[in-house]
Scaffold this active site. Structure first.
Site, short mmCIF file in Angstrom:
data_model
loop_
_atom_site.label_atom_id
_atom_site.label_comp_id
_atom_site.label_asym_id
_atom_site.label_seq_id
_atom_site.Cartn_x
_atom_site.Cartn_y
_atom_site.Cartn_z
N ASP A 101 -60.18 -23.92 -47.17
CA ASP A 101 -59.68 -24.20 -48.52
C ASP A 101 -58.24 -24.71 -48.39
OD1 ASP A 101 -59.62 -24.45 -51.30
OD2 ASP A 101 -60.53 -22.51 -51.63
N GLU A 106 -62.46 -10.46 -51.72
CA GLU A 106 -62.55 -11.70 -50.95
C GLU A 106 -61.38 -11.87 -49.99
OE1 GLU A 106 -62.41 -16.46 -52.11
OE2 GLU A 106 -61.48 -14.95 -53.37
#
Length: 234
Positions: free
Chosen positions: A9, A193
């Site tokens: 990401d 996460e």
């Protein structure tokens, strides 16, 4: 979304200006983690071909793996800086980003003993945080940057260091990470996460709120406790 397709990401790792997402240029970056994984895949394919008595296939993929390792050692290994680095095709130089991807050559068995020892020293100096392994050394507001820590990178580091003569450092990272997961669970009642590994709290930054769950966090925590049962929280 080429930055997100990197697998990391958004991160300063992909930015010309670490503080400006508008300068993302992932297509110029030759990543050390991707090339390490491709080397491992080429070797596995070659081995499967040998077992299938497919000599041309085995030879082809053995050659590809050997060429990739040569290129990694030539372009991505930075002996004077004791680390692996990504390569920037636009500048024809290694990038300055110090990040956890440097542990992938250890994880797949590509690094020499001297390279592994040098990387371990850089980890101790730059990437070891109170709550685990830093993703990068820059705090930019992007989620794959400091202060966030990510479970897959912890496991790559733990397994890679353990396999390359650094069991104490591997266990230290495991202990710190399990402490972070445990502290955040006590606060939130959830596995998450990502985590802020400086403060041992839920992670932040990026384009969306921290997600509950989370498959890789659960899996890495379980794997760590299987390997080091004495780290189990009580």
């Amino acid at each position: 979304m080429r930055g997100a397709e990197s697998g990391w990401d958004f991160s300063s790792r992909w930015l010309r200006d670490p503080q400006s997402l508008a300068t993302v240029h992932t297509t110029d970056i030759v990543p050390v983690d991707l090339n390490s994984l491709l080397w491992a895949m080429e070797r596995r394919i070659a081995e499967r071909c040998r077992k299938a008595d497919d000599a041309p296939c085995a030879t082809a993929f053995t050659t590809l793996a050997a060429k990739r390792k040569t290129a990694i050692d030539r372009y991505l290994w930075q002996a004077t800086n004791a680390r692996y680095a990504d390569w920037d095709l636009s500048t024809r130089k290694p990038t300055t980003s110090i990040n956890a991807a440097m542990l992938h050559p250890l994880f797949v068995g590509l690094a020499s003993p001297a390279q592994a020892q040098a990387v371990a020293a850089t980890v101790r100096k730059s990437l070891l945080a109170e709550g685990g392994l830093r993703t990068t050394t820059l705090n930019t507001g992007q989620q794959w940057d400091e202060p966030n820590g990510w479970a897959p990178l912890q496991w790559v580091a733990i397994a890679g260091l353990e396999a390359n003569g650094e069991p104490a450092l591997a266990k230290d990272i495991a202990r710190r990470w399990i402490g972070t997961v445990g502290a955040a669970y006590a606060e939130t009642g959830k596995m998450l996460e990502k985590y802020n590994i400086e403060q041992r709290t839920p992670g932040g930054g990026g384009e969306y709120p921290v997600q509950d769950g989370f498959g890789w966090t659960n899996g890495v925590a379980s794997a760590i406790l299987d390997r080091y049962p004495e780290l189990a929280l009580h």
